[in-house]
Design a protein around this motif. Sequence first.
Motif, PDB file in Angstrom:
ATOM      1  N   GLU A 122       0.513  -1.520   0.420  1.00 40.48           N
ATOM      2  CA  GLU A 122       0.184  -0.048  -0.002  1.00 40.48           C
ATOM      3  C   GLU A 122       0.831   1.536   0.193  1.00 40.48           C
ATOM      4  OE1 GLU A 122      -2.119  -3.269   1.798  1.00 40.48           O
ATOM      5  OE2 GLU A 122      -0.427  -2.676   1.904  1.00 40.48           O
ATOM      6  N   VAL A 123       2.154   1.297   0.709  1.00 42.29           N
ATOM      7  CA  VAL A 123       2.938   2.645   0.505  1.00 42.29           C
ATOM      8  C   VAL A 123       3.648   2.530  -0.981  1.00 42.29           C
ATOM      9  CG1 VAL A 123       4.358   3.276   1.890  1.00 42.29           C
ATOM     10  CG2 VAL A 123       2.474   2.317   3.480  1.00 42.29           C
ATOM     11  N   MET A 124       4.515   1.452  -1.415  1.00 41.38           N
ATOM     12  CA  MET A 124       4.864   1.141  -2.178  1.00 41.38           C
ATOM     13  C   MET A 124       4.375   2.155  -3.101  1.00 41.38           C
ATOM     14  SD  MET A 124       6.576  -2.462  -2.173  1.00 41.38           S
ATOM     15  CE  MET A 124       7.694  -3.236  -0.886  1.00 41.38           C
ATOM     16  N   PRO A 134       8.786   8.274   3.463  1.00 40.28           N
ATOM     17  CA  PRO A 134       9.529   7.879   4.015  1.00 40.28           C
ATOM     18  C   PRO A 134      10.678   6.664   3.876  1.00 40.28           C
ATOM     19  CG  PRO A 134       7.138   6.925   2.942  1.00 40.28           C
ATOM     20  CD  PRO A 134       7.835   8.932   2.390  1.00 40.28           C
ATOM     21  N   LEU A 135      11.346   6.605   4.636  1.00 36.33           N
ATOM     22  CA  LEU A 135      12.536   5.757   5.298  1.00 36.33           C
ATOM     23  C   LEU A 135      12.497   4.145   4.071  1.00 36.33           C
ATOM     24  CD1 LEU A 135      15.689   6.200   5.568  1.00 36.33           C
ATOM     25  CD2 LEU A 135      15.099   5.200   8.056  1.00 36.33           C
ATOM     26  N   GLN A 136      12.945   4.412   3.393  1.00 36.47           N
ATOM     27  CA  GLN A 136      13.922   2.741   2.714  1.00 36.47           C
ATOM     28  C   GLN A 136      14.934   3.058   2.726  1.00 36.47           C
ATOM     29  OE1 GLN A 136      12.044  -0.411   1.822  1.00 36.47           O
ATOM     30  NE2 GLN A 136      10.972   0.723   1.876  1.00 36.47           N
ATOM     31  N   GLY A 157       8.779   8.524  -4.214  1.00 40.65           N
ATOM     32  CA  GLY A 157       8.435   9.392  -2.862  1.00 40.65           C
ATOM     33  C   GLY A 157       8.912   8.436  -1.571  1.00 40.65           C
ATOM     34  N   PHE A 158      10.091   7.675  -1.374  1.00 40.51           N
ATOM     35  CA  PHE A 158      10.832   7.219  -0.836  1.00 40.51           C
ATOM     36  C   PHE A 158      12.228   8.297  -0.320  1.00 40.51           C
ATOM     37  CE2 PHE A 158       8.996   2.813  -1.404  1.00 40.51           C
ATOM     38  CZ  PHE A 158       8.386   2.931  -0.255  1.00 40.51           C
ATOM     39  N   ALA A 193       5.142   3.234   7.990  1.00 39.47           N
ATOM     40  CA  ALA A 193       6.436   3.282   7.365  1.00 39.47           C
ATOM     41  C   ALA A 193       7.352   3.767   8.481  1.00 39.47           C
ATOM     42  CB  ALA A 193       6.641   3.760   5.932  1.00 39.47           C
ATOM     43  N   PHE A 194       8.222   3.447   8.481  1.00 42.96           N
ATOM     44  CA  PHE A 194       9.889   3.759   9.304  1.00 42.96           C
ATOM     45  C   PHE A 194       9.546   5.320   8.719  1.00 42.96           C
ATOM     46  CE2 PHE A 194       9.671  -0.741   9.487  1.00 42.96           C
ATOM     47  CZ  PHE A 194       9.657  -0.691  10.973  1.00 42.96           C
ATOM     48  N   GLY A 195      10.714   5.625   9.875  1.00 44.54           N
ATOM     49  CA  GLY A 195      11.293   7.013   8.917  1.00 44.54           C
ATOM     50  C   GLY A 195      12.023   7.898  10.120  1.00 44.54           C
ATOM     51  N   ALA A 196      12.864   8.838   9.088  1.00 50.90           N
ATOM     52  CA  ALA A 196      13.725   8.865   9.989  1.00 50.90           C
ATOM     53  C   ALA A 196      13.912  10.077  10.545  1.00 50.90           C
ATOM     54  CB  ALA A 196      15.292   8.816   9.157  1.00 50.90           C
TER      55      ALA A 196
END
Length: 202
Positions: A122-124, A134-136, A157-158, A193-196
């Motif tokens: 969904e986030v992809m 969002p962090l990748q 968008g990552f 999602a994870f973020g920094a």
Amino acid sequence: MKIAIIGAGDVGRALGTNWAKAGHEIRYGTRTQEASDEMTPREAADWGAVVVLALPWAAAKDVSADLGTLAGKPVIDCMNPIARGPDGMGLALGHTSSGAEQVQAWLPEAHVIKTLNQVGAEVMADTSGFALRPLQLMAGNDDGAKSVIAGLLDDLGFEPLDAGDLVKARLLEPFALVWINQALMRGKGRNWAFGAMPRAGQ
């Protein structure tokens, strides 16, 4: 850029749809070619400048064997080598190896990059609506390939973050299970999602 996605499930289609919006050409490698954008896995891998493995882990070895050498091509491994044991969901490989290192052994002439395994489809498909990008994280041995993949992550968008060489996939694959556990087992759902987060002024 020509991006060949091997596998047309939820993850493969989410990535392909988002990259297509960014102007990339997409083809899918599937066992049954039911749509105009589908080829055999080998045909798609030959066509693509970048190859993405978006397969169930159980199918990865056999499909990889049919792709050719992929010599010099960046190959995104977005799979997680998930296995189920007496304690529930876990990894089939870990500590002394990783799924990405196994993929590199199957495709020794390719530049395997571990990434896009740390969040759901969904986030992809849509990275909008977050307070931060969002962090990748990504891991791989070839700096040129990582530069290409960082650009593609940015197009989705990552925020790309280099974790180091491919051995660091041993960190990224367990990290993915943190997301899976929260999303599927702890009730958080899939739209996060994870973020920094940088400290203000840094």
